[in-house]
Design a protein around this motif. Structure first.
Motif, mmCIF file in Angstrom:
data_model
loop_
_atom_site.group_PDB
_atom_site.id
_atom_site.type_symbol
_atom_site.label_atom_id
_atom_site.label_comp_id
_atom_site.label_asym_id
_atom_site.label_seq_id
_atom_site.Cartn_x
_atom_site.Cartn_y
_atom_site.Cartn_z
ATOM 1 N N PHE A 46 -1.679 11.846 24.794
ATOM 2 C CA PHE A 46 -0.966 10.795 24.060
ATOM 3 C C PHE A 46 0.307 11.365 23.449
ATOM 4 N N GLU B 297 8.258 12.148 27.959
ATOM 5 C CA GLU B 297 8.878 11.018 28.666
ATOM 6 C C GLU B 297 10.180 11.421 29.360
ATOM 7 N N TYR C 143 11.270 9.381 32.697
ATOM 8 C CA TYR C 143 11.692 8.047 32.275
ATOM 9 C C TYR C 143 12.787 7.454 33.157
ATOM 10 N N ASN D 253 8.045 3.561 32.224
ATOM 11 C CA ASN D 253 6.773 3.734 31.521
ATOM 12 C C ASN D 253 5.623 4.156 32.437
ATOM 13 N N ILE E 33 11.416 -3.135 28.556
ATOM 14 C CA ILE E 33 10.309 -2.218 28.878
ATOM 15 C C ILE E 33 9.544 -1.839 27.620
ATOM 16 N N LYS F 36 6.148 -3.580 28.089
ATOM 17 C CA LYS F 36 5.274 -2.579 28.729
ATOM 18 C C LYS F 36 4.641 -1.636 27.704
ATOM 19 N N HIS F 37 5.464 -0.954 26.932
ATOM 20 C CA HIS F 37 4.893 0.041 26.005
ATOM 21 C C HIS F 37 4.063 -0.635 24.916
ATOM 22 N N TYR G 253 -0.332 -0.720 24.360
ATOM 23 C CA TYR G 253 -1.147 -0.432 23.168
ATOM 24 C C TYR G 253 -2.114 -1.578 22.897
ATOM 25 N N ASN H 133 -4.366 5.688 17.787
ATOM 26 C CA ASN H 133 -3.160 5.710 18.608
ATOM 27 C C ASN H 133 -2.672 4.303 18.955
ATOM 28 N N ASN H 134 -3.594 3.458 19.379
ATOM 29 C CA ASN H 134 -3.167 2.156 19.902
ATOM 30 C C ASN H 134 -2.970 1.102 18.824
ATOM 31 N N ASN I 219 3.619 10.884 16.845
ATOM 32 C CA ASN I 219 3.021 9.921 17.783
ATOM 33 C C ASN I 219 3.028 8.503 17.242
ATOM 34 N N GLN I 220 1.870 7.840 17.123
ATOM 35 C CA GLN I 220 1.854 6.461 16.594
ATOM 36 C C GLN I 220 1.152 6.389 15.239
ATOM 37 N N TRP J 79 10.250 8.147 19.849
ATOM 38 C CA TRP J 79 9.732 8.477 21.187
ATOM 39 C C TRP J 79 10.922 8.390 22.152
ATOM 40 N N GLU J 80 10.922 9.228 23.158
ATOM 41 C CA GLU J 80 12.041 9.206 24.109
ATOM 42 C C GLU J 80 12.182 7.843 24.788
ATOM 43 N N HIS J 81 11.070 7.105 24.941
ATOM 44 C CA HIS J 81 11.176 5.790 25.600
ATOM 45 C C HIS J 81 12.060 4.822 24.813
#
Ligand SMILES: [Fe+2]
Ligand SMILES: [Fe+2]
Lengths: 199, 245
Positions: free
Chosen positions: A123, A163, A167, A172, B63, B67-68, B72, B111-112, B185-186, B203-205
């Motif tokens: 994670f 990522e 990416y 994703n 996204i 998506k992300h 979750y 996490n989620n 993280n989350q 986060w890189e996303h």
């Protein structure tokens, strides 16, 4: 030892379409370079100056986050570039690795599934590994810059699941990246070389 | 079926198909379509995906939200199937007492559900034409964080120092006191009995398609997307003890 960025062992576009030129330009030329630069700055004036990379990784873990994060990532990325090659992956493994995977990990198909699951299950940022511990092969995962060296093991294969690794090419879809890595990118000769050294 | 729920089904079917052999794909997609979505859901973005351009591009917003954030929530609904009790209490209560979540699903819920709470906050505190901080929020920023200029410099520096994935927050205590904090993280300030007044996803996303390795540039540009009206509402709710995630 001052960190320096190693050249990629192939052209930036050599791993396409599984890993694009653009991804390797950012990942190698920018991200890895940043770990090198920040690592050298963090080490300046510390007890780690003049030590080998492995000594720095093991010695700074849990003690100096700035040194460890950058040294760990420098180590991880040095090997990551060599763990890939054009036309890599496949199912023809060097004999002794194939035998060991069968003995310790329940066969190559199970290895592929479990290795990808470790990568998907990490994670956040981190790595999935094939490591040697106590003479046996194991699959492991670690967060951020950590690696098996600080957990009493020796990595012989690792995949970056930050990522930034995927990416641009996969967005994703980390599982798609892991599948491509295993099936089309792994340089098993280098895995075998590291296995030989791990003893 | 609303376009939102239809889109969710398409995403769910797509992600399952990717992990499933061709022969069982159809059966899986059908099972997914018939299964109830579960108690948790992603609210639609309160503005178009392009509304935050050029600071955050439309593709990233799409996204990130569809998506992300959805992943979750999909994972949470998976946990809720065998453990419906995680949906029986407000998210803030579950996150504030993670030790009472069954151990088998505790990390997954952390996490989620953390990811669900953080992203729900994130969409809410951004928006086009976000205005400027004023009134009580500005007074609290001046009092606790040394003013807007210092807040932005300190917040960007803290966000830049998060190694790996995580968040940078301005947290608010019940008495209205503000603090600058980061989490990996989350993880969420809710897990420590606090609330996020605002926060930025590092986060890189959250920035890779536009900024790649240049996280500091993203952190700087992000302030142009902040919705100070929503933040003023959150501040008032925090002081009244009614702020959710
Ligand atoms: Fe990397
Ligand atoms: Fe995010």
């Amino acid at each position: 030892m001052t960190f320096t960025l190693p050249d990629l062992p192939y052209a930036h576009d050599a791993l396409a379409p599984y890993m694009s030129k653009e991804t390797l330009e950012f990942h190698h030329d920018k991200h890895h370079q940043a770990y090198v630069t920040n690592g050298n700055n963090a080490i300046k004036g510390t007890e780690f100056e003049g030590k080998s990379l492995e000594e720095i990784v093991k010695g700074s873990f849990g003690k100096n986050a700035a040194v460890f994060n950058n040294a760990g990532q420098h180590y991880n990325h040095i090997h990551f570039w060599k763990w890939m090659k054009p036309n890599g992956g496949g199912t023809k493994l060097p004999g002794r690795i194939e035998k060991k995977i069968n003995e310790d990990l329940g066969g190559f198909e199970k290895f592929k599934t479990d290795f990808a699951a470790a990568g998907a299950g990490q994670f956040g940022s981190g790595w999935a590994w094939l490591q040697v511990k106590g003479g046996k092969l194991e699959i492991a995962k670690t967060p951020n810059g950590e690696n098996p060296l600080v957990h009493g093991a020796v990595p012989i294969l690792g995949v970056d699941v930050w990522e930034h690794s995927y990416y641009i090419d996969y967005r994703n879809r980390r599982p798609d990246y892991l599948k491509a890595f295993v099936e089309n990118l792994i340089n098993w000769d280098y895995v075998d070389e590291m296995f030989g050294k791990a003893g | 079926m609303s376009s939102m729920s239809r889109r969710r089904l398409i995403i769910a079917a797509g992600s399952i198909a990717a992990a499933t052999s061709v022969s069982s794909r159809a059966a899986f997609a059908q099972a997914t379509a018939q299964a109830p979505a579960g108690p948790f859901k992603v609210d639609p973005l309160p503005y178009p995906t392009s509304a935050l351009e050029p600071h955050i591009d439309a593709k990233t917003m799409e996204i990130h939200h569809d998506k992300h954030h959805q992943a979750y929530v999909t994972n949470l609904n998976g946990f809720a199937k065998d453990h419906p009790e995680i949906a029986a209490k407000p998210i803030t209560e579950v996150l504030a007492s993670l030790n009472s979540v069954p151990e088998a699903i505790r990390t997954g819920v952390r996490n989620n559900m953390g990811g669900h709470a953080n992203h729900t906050m994130f969409w809410q505190i951004m928006g086009p034409n976000g205005g400027k901080p004023d009134g009580e929020v500005l007074a609290a920023i001046d009092r606790d964080l040394g003013g807007m200029e210092k807040l932005q410099a300190d917040f960007n520096a803290a966000g830049g120092r998060v190694f790996g994935s995580g968040w940078v927050f301005v947290t608010v205590a019940k008495d209205g006191k503000l603090a600058l904090e980061t989490r990996p993280n989350q993880d969420s300030p809710i897990m420590d009995g606090k609330r996020a007044l605002l926060g930025n996803d590092v986060w890189e996303h959250a920035y890779y398609l536009t900024y790649q390795n240049r996280r500091p540039d993203y952190l700087k540009a992000w302030w142009n997307t902040v919705n100070w009206k929503a933040i003023a509402d959150r501040y008032a709710a925090a002081k009244a003890g009614t702020l959710g995630v």
